[in-house]
Motif scaffolding. Structure first.
Motif, PDB file in Angstrom:
ATOM      1  N   LEU A  92      -4.872  -6.984  -2.558  1.00 19.56           N
ATOM      2  CA  LEU A  92      -4.273  -7.914  -1.592  1.00 19.56           C
ATOM      3  C   LEU A  92      -3.046  -8.620  -2.162  1.00 19.56           C
ATOM      4  O   LEU A  92      -2.056  -8.841  -1.462  1.00 19.56           O
ATOM      5  N   GLU A  93      -3.095  -8.944  -3.446  1.00 21.74           N
ATOM      6  CA  GLU A  93      -1.972  -9.637  -4.085  1.00 21.74           C
ATOM      7  C   GLU A  93      -0.750  -8.714  -4.150  1.00 21.74           C
ATOM      8  O   GLU A  93       0.373  -9.115  -3.873  1.00 21.74           O
ATOM      9  N   ASP A 104       2.903  -9.235  -2.526  1.00 20.32           N
ATOM     10  CA  ASP A 104       4.146  -9.149  -3.307  1.00 20.32           C
ATOM     11  C   ASP A 104       5.133  -8.170  -2.671  1.00 20.32           C
ATOM     12  O   ASP A 104       6.340  -8.386  -2.694  1.00 20.32           O
ATOM     13  N   LYS A 105       4.591  -7.104  -2.121  1.00 23.68           N
ATOM     14  CA  LYS A 105       5.439  -6.044  -1.575  1.00 23.68           C
ATOM     15  C   LYS A 105       6.019  -6.411  -0.205  1.00 23.68           C
ATOM     16  O   LYS A 105       7.165  -6.090   0.097  1.00 23.68           O
ATOM     17  N   TYR A 106       5.207  -7.079   0.622  1.00 24.37           N
ATOM     18  CA  TYR A 106       5.631  -7.311   2.013  1.00 24.37           C
ATOM     19  C   TYR A 106       5.765  -8.784   2.397  1.00 24.37           C
ATOM     20  O   TYR A 106       6.138  -9.086   3.529  1.00 24.37           O
TER      21      TYR A 106
END
Length: 363
Positions: A312-313, A317-319
């Protein structure tokens, strides 16, 4: 923008065509090879931005049907890619093509992972697939490869062939394990329209029986010390396919060659499947710009193929979005389709087989 660190190269030539295969391929013809490699080189020159590559995968077709001289020409083209010593470099091959001089050459060129299409040792299954494999021969070939220095070998197993029983499959698995590979990829037969199997209107096996065969594979390989890390893939610890993880982690990659696909600068593209078009220099047949929503949906579709699921982290971070706010994760955790643990969400291993139904509920 993250740099692209994976490259797939498609070599479409095969010595013979299997009954179930709908990959982009043609029967090997020496006259086409030189023009094909010239086009491949110009496609790479047009697109490759000079990144240092962490995984390189030569697939097909059957790249191993090329002669040493032809392979030398191919490797001149591949020399364009910046690689490190630890770059995972996979080469697909047929067991019948394995001979010392050719594979010593590959090893010297930096190929450090082999993916061998064996599929089965069962006579009926092989006849159905229009393939040949012999266990004694395979054992000899594995010894040869180990002596050359290859220490990361995948073998492909095909199952769910009409008439296949659990007993047949267990025998295949037993022989596969005797070959001591580091990785096993498994494929359930999919009947595609434009293949020999499809044209003969062969019916797929019952879903329930398919599941029984799948369970047999999972149990047998787990017991033999393999980690089930992706729906169809099993590896000894540390031998998971880095290249394929690029796909499942929804990361960008280059795809070169006829029929290849790629994901570059938020654009997913498909190359033409027509060799004539490709040889004319018309490489790409379709491309689509991925929106943020498309990318997040793909992250789920691909990421849930991994048994560890999605972090989830990492998703945030990506989106810059909380996955649980975008997709109905909580109700599916509640009903047992998904499991949330240690910051990861993944499909309940007991429900991997109905993964597509779970994805439909999510997206």
């Amino acid at each position: 923008m993250e740099k692209i660190k994976s490259v797939y190269i498609h070599i479409p030539f095969c010595n013979s065509i299997c009954s179930y295969c709908d990959f982009c391929k043609v029967v090997y013809n020496h006259d086409w090879l030189k023009p094909y490699l010239e086009r491949l080189e110009s496609e790479i020159d047009n697109s490759y931005m000079g990144e240092e590559i962490e995984t390189l995968y030569i697939g097909g077709g059957t790249p191993s049907c090329l002669s040493i001289e032809e392979l030398k020409d191919l490797f001149k083209v591949i020399a364009k890619f910046k690689r490190r010593e630890e770059t995972e470099f996979t080469f697909e091959c047929n067991i019948s093509d394995i001979e010392e001089e050719k594979f010593r050459f590959l090893y010297e060129q930096g190929v450090n992972r082999l993916s061998i299409g064996i599929e089965s040792f069962n006579k009926e299954k092989l006849e159905f697939m229009k393939r040949t494999s012999d266990f004694k021969d395979a054992k000899k070939k594995m010894v040869l490869l180990r002596n050359i220095g290859f220490s990361n070998i995948n073998i492909d197993l095909m199952y769910a062939i009409p008439g296949e029983t659990v007993k047949t499959l267990k025998k295949d698995l037993e022989k596969f394990l005797k070959l001591k590979p580091e990785h096993i990829s498994t494929y359930s037969l999919i009947i595609e329209k434009n293949t020999l199997v499809g044209l003969n209107k062969i019916k797929p096996i019952e879903e329930e029986h398919d599941y029984k065969l799948y369970e047999t594979i999972c149990k047998t390989l787990k017991k033999a010390g393999f980690i089930h890390y992706e729906v169809s893939n099993f590896a000894k610890k540390g031998y998971e396919s880095k290249h394929n993880l690029t796909y499942w982690n929804n990361e960008e990659y280059y795809g070169f060659g006829v029929g290849a696909s790629g994901f570059v600068a938020a654009i997913r593209y498909e190359n033409t499947k027509s060799l004539t078009e490709y040889l004319k220099g018309n490489f790409v047949s379709s491309k689509s710009l991925m929106s943020k929503v498309d990318n997040m949906e793909n992250e789920l579709i691909l990421g849930f193929r991994k048994l560890e699921g999605i972090n989830l982290e990492h998703f945030f971070d990506k989106y810059e979005e909380n996955m649980q706010n975008i997709f109905p994760i909580k109700p599916l955790v509640k009903n047992g389709d998904l499991i949330y643990k240690d910051g990861y969400v993944y499909i309940n291993p007991k429900k991997l087989y109905v993964m597509n139904e779970i994805l439909l509920k999510l997206i």
